[in-house]
Design a protein around this motif. Sequence first.
Motif, PDB file in Angstrom:
ATOM      1  N   ASP A  54       0.918  -1.441  -0.155  1.00 22.30           N
ATOM      2  CA  ASP A  54       0.052  -0.078   0.431  1.00 22.30           C
ATOM      3  C   ASP A  54       0.653   1.079  -0.170  1.00 22.30           C
ATOM      4  O   ASP A  54       0.193   2.088   0.526  1.00 22.30           O
ATOM      5  N   PHE A  55       2.275   1.027  -0.081  1.00 21.34           N
ATOM      6  CA  PHE A  55       3.293   2.203  -0.300  1.00 21.34           C
ATOM      7  C   PHE A  55       2.095   3.139  -1.882  1.00 21.34           C
ATOM      8  O   PHE A  55       2.195   3.343  -2.297  1.00 21.34           O
ATOM      9  N   VAL A  56       2.749   4.481  -0.704  1.00 21.08           N
ATOM     10  CA  VAL A  56       2.409   5.863  -1.330  1.00 21.08           C
ATOM     11  C   VAL A  56       3.405   6.732  -1.897  1.00 21.08           C
ATOM     12  O   VAL A  56       4.351   6.819  -0.478  1.00 21.08           O
ATOM     13  N   ALA A  57       4.014   6.811  -2.872  1.00 18.94           N
ATOM     14  CA  ALA A  57       5.609   7.521  -2.567  1.00 18.94           C
ATOM     15  C   ALA A  57       5.002   9.321  -2.356  1.00 18.94           C
ATOM     16  O   ALA A  57       3.916   9.785  -1.871  1.00 18.94           O
ATOM     17  N   LYS A  58       6.304   9.407  -1.559  1.00 22.81           N
ATOM     18  CA  LYS A  58       6.404  10.931  -0.733  1.00 22.81           C
ATOM     19  C   LYS A  58       5.508  12.703  -1.272  1.00 22.81           C
ATOM     20  O   LYS A  58       5.577  12.992  -0.851  1.00 22.81           O
ATOM     21  N   ARG A  59       6.448  11.859  -2.413  1.00 22.85           N
ATOM     22  CA  ARG A  59       6.043  13.015  -3.739  1.00 22.85           C
ATOM     23  C   ARG A  59       6.367  11.952  -5.415  1.00 22.85           C
ATOM     24  O   ARG A  59       6.515  11.236  -5.360  1.00 22.85           O
ATOM     25  N   PRO A  60       5.824  12.936  -5.966  1.00 19.24           N
ATOM     26  CA  PRO A  60       5.002  12.927  -7.245  1.00 19.24           C
ATOM     27  C   PRO A  60       6.834  12.723  -8.339  1.00 19.24           C
ATOM     28  O   PRO A  60       7.609  13.577  -7.548  1.00 19.24           O
ATOM     29  N   PRO A  61       6.453  12.189  -9.140  1.00 16.73           N
ATOM     30  CA  PRO A  61       7.395  11.968  -9.695  1.00 16.73           C
ATOM     31  C   PRO A  61       7.791  13.750 -11.054  1.00 16.73           C
ATOM     32  O   PRO A  61       6.908  14.144 -10.591  1.00 16.73           O
ATOM     33  N   PRO A  62       9.241  13.854 -11.143  1.00 18.62           N
ATOM     34  CA  PRO A  62      10.181  12.755 -11.367  1.00 18.62           C
ATOM     35  C   PRO A  62      10.869  12.423  -9.834  1.00 18.62           C
ATOM     36  O   PRO A  62      11.072  13.750  -9.073  1.00 18.62           O
ATOM     37  N   TRP A  63      11.039  11.324  -9.093  1.00 14.05           N
ATOM     38  CA  TRP A  63      11.884  10.426  -8.321  1.00 14.05           C
ATOM     39  C   TRP A  63      13.419  10.779  -8.224  1.00 14.05           C
ATOM     40  O   TRP A  63      14.172  10.180  -9.906  1.00 14.05           O
ATOM     41  N   LYS A  64      13.613  10.886  -7.548  1.00 13.96           N
ATOM     42  CA  LYS A  64      15.132  11.279  -7.046  1.00 13.96           C
ATOM     43  C   LYS A  64      15.803   9.606  -7.268  1.00 13.96           C
ATOM     44  O   LYS A  64      14.973   9.400  -5.994  1.00 13.96           O
ATOM     45  N   ILE A  65      16.461   8.025  -7.511  1.00 14.17           N
ATOM     46  CA  ILE A  65      16.937   7.318  -7.761  1.00 14.17           C
ATOM     47  C   ILE A  65      18.385   6.394  -6.667  1.00 14.17           C
ATOM     48  O   ILE A  65      19.667   7.413  -7.006  1.00 14.17           O
ATOM     49  N   GLY A  66      18.298   6.154  -5.824  1.00 15.62           N
ATOM     50  CA  GLY A  66      19.539   5.635  -5.259  1.00 15.62           C
ATOM     51  C   GLY A  66      20.203   4.494  -5.693  1.00 15.62           C
ATOM     52  O   GLY A  66      19.656   3.939  -5.628  1.00 15.62           O
ATOM     53  N   TYR A  67      21.643   4.289  -6.258  1.00 11.47           N
ATOM     54  CA  TYR A  67      22.522   2.813  -6.432  1.00 11.47           C
ATOM     55  C   TYR A  67      22.765   2.248  -5.327  1.00 11.47           C
ATOM     56  O   TYR A  67      24.044   2.912  -5.730  1.00 11.47           O
ATOM     57  N   ALA A  68      22.632   2.086  -4.476  1.00 12.79           N
ATOM     58  CA  ALA A  68      24.476   1.429  -3.416  1.00 12.79           C
ATOM     59  C   ALA A  68      24.232   0.840  -3.509  1.00 12.79           C
ATOM     60  O   ALA A  68      24.357  -0.479  -2.903  1.00 12.79           O
ATOM     61  N   SER A  69      25.495   0.163  -4.868  1.00 10.44           N
ATOM     62  CA  SER A  69      26.198  -0.780  -4.943  1.00 10.44           C
ATOM     63  C   SER A  69      27.338  -0.877  -3.665  1.00 10.44           C
ATOM     64  O   SER A  69      27.902  -0.691  -3.028  1.00 10.44           O
ATOM     65  N   THR A  70      27.726  -2.730  -3.823  1.00 10.09           N
ATOM     66  CA  THR A  70      28.546  -2.949  -2.952  1.00 10.09           C
ATOM     67  C   THR A  70      30.007  -3.139  -3.452  1.00 10.09           C
ATOM     68  O   THR A  70      31.265  -3.535  -3.221  1.00 10.09           O
ATOM     69  N   TYR A  71      29.676  -3.152  -4.883  1.00 10.08           N
ATOM     70  CA  TYR A  71      31.801  -3.682  -5.289  1.00 10.08           C
ATOM     71  C   TYR A  71      31.426  -3.556  -6.927  1.00 10.08           C
ATOM     72  O   TYR A  71      30.069  -2.968  -8.340  1.00 10.08           O
ATOM     73  N   ALA A  72      32.434  -2.560  -7.543  1.00  6.46           N
ATOM     74  CA  ALA A  72      32.576  -2.294  -9.021  1.00  6.46           C
ATOM     75  C   ALA A  72      33.396  -3.022 -10.184  1.00  6.46           C
ATOM     76  O   ALA A  72      34.125  -2.491 -10.595  1.00  6.46           O
ATOM     77  N   GLY A  73      34.327  -3.704  -9.649  1.00  9.25           N
ATOM     78  CA  GLY A  73      34.985  -5.165  -9.643  1.00  9.25           C
ATOM     79  C   GLY A  73      35.414  -6.416 -10.874  1.00  9.25           C
ATOM     80  O   GLY A  73      36.285  -7.007 -11.048  1.00  9.25           O
ATOM     81  N   ASN A  74      34.183  -6.201 -11.600  1.00 13.87           N
ATOM     82  CA  ASN A  74      33.892  -7.296 -12.131  1.00 13.87           C
ATOM     83  C   ASN A  74      32.527  -7.184 -13.500  1.00 13.87           C
ATOM     84  O   ASN A  74      32.491  -5.749 -13.866  1.00 13.87           O
ATOM     85  N   THR A  75      32.541  -8.048 -14.758  1.00 13.96           N
ATOM     86  CA  THR A  75      32.236  -7.132 -15.664  1.00 13.96           C
ATOM     87  C   THR A  75      30.794  -7.433 -15.681  1.00 13.96           C
ATOM     88  O   THR A  75      29.926  -6.267 -16.841  1.00 13.96           O
ATOM     89  N   TRP A  76      30.363  -8.100 -14.412  1.00 14.52           N
ATOM     90  CA  TRP A  76      28.619  -7.951 -14.442  1.00 14.52           C
ATOM     91  C   TRP A  76      28.441  -6.614 -13.951  1.00 14.52           C
ATOM     92  O   TRP A  76      27.265  -6.064 -14.534  1.00 14.52           O
TER      93      TRP A  76
END
Length: 389
Positions: A54-76
């Motif tokens: 039942d989630f409702v976004a706290k504001r309308p789009p456009p939305w700011k997205i975060g990508y908290a990656s753990t590693y960057a050292g391979n082709t994948w």
Amino acid sequence: MLKKVYTALSVIIGLGLMTTAAFADGLDSLPPDQKKLYELLDPAIPLGGTPLKDFVAKRPPPWKIGYASTYAGNTWRAQILTEMNEVLLPKYKEAGLVSELVVTQSDLKDATQIQQMRQMVDDGVDAIIICCSNVTAINQTIEYAHSKGVPVFSFSGYVTSPYAINATENNTQGGYTAAKWLAEEIGGKGNVLTVSGIPGFASSDSFNVGAKKAFDEYKDITVVGDVAGKWTDQVAQVEVQKFLATNPTEIAGILVQSASENGVVNAVQQSGRDMMPIVLGGEASAACYWRNNPDFISKSFHFWPPRADARLVWDVMMRTLQGQGPKIQSILRPALPYTIDDVKEAIPEDCDPNSTAWIEPKGDAWWPADVAAQYFERPEDPLAWRPKK
């Protein structure tokens, strides 16, 4: 039929993460063909309903997205970032749904990822994507994000927080499928070497649990070693070379977790041994060897195709932000086989044995739109969706 699923349920309830009512609102809400994808899985993966239904976004789009990656050292990982930055972000910007993508790398340090995620929340992101994280270490941070109206989405691995959605491959099923195929490929007998990802990470450990279950079904197969390839070709090549140099025993087949199969192929070639069946997971570099040696193996599998995985978690995130209502906390995808004909279609005969590209499932085969709709209460095409005035 779902004995293993109910075993998982007891574990989850024991951890205090959800109730039986929430469970009924999760897995039981899926159609039978999708439920079958949950019959073999890590017993700790959450299968209940989710407060994000039942989630409702706290504001309308456009939305700011975060990508908290753990590693960057391979082709994948590189392919993931390419898909997000060069395909998904421009497409959703044009649709007026996303404003920017903020990316961080924690270099496999939980404390760093926690700090980065909290900073993202405090800086006003509307959702956070995480990858391959520790199953429990960031749960308090996920709850903090949830308290600020920021949903968290995990892919290629899972977390146990009830406030996150896991959109991921079923790694236990993938490991079982791979090991079962390899066992049959080598005639049900012989010594096998396994090349894990990063021990302690859910994707790697779950894959190995499934593989062990399959190998245990063959009394004449012996796993003579396991090395940590860390999902990186260079690491896997060194570790497999060391193993082969110090263990003269015959190896009938090698089970590999991508993205390290090209390193394994190189290690075997440099060892002077005859090539044996090796499980491939999608790296175009390793597929190039298969392209030029078509009798090498009978088939292989997409376990976690990077670009398709990025599209999966992005689609689930956007649908949730749009209020489409996810039905279940963990959305799982099965391993998909591919053949030498698919390889020939994807890469040329003069292919690059050092390519950093991947062979991906065709079209939307990893996450078809009609399947996606079955996981949401109020499904719509996320690109066509617009906020109601």
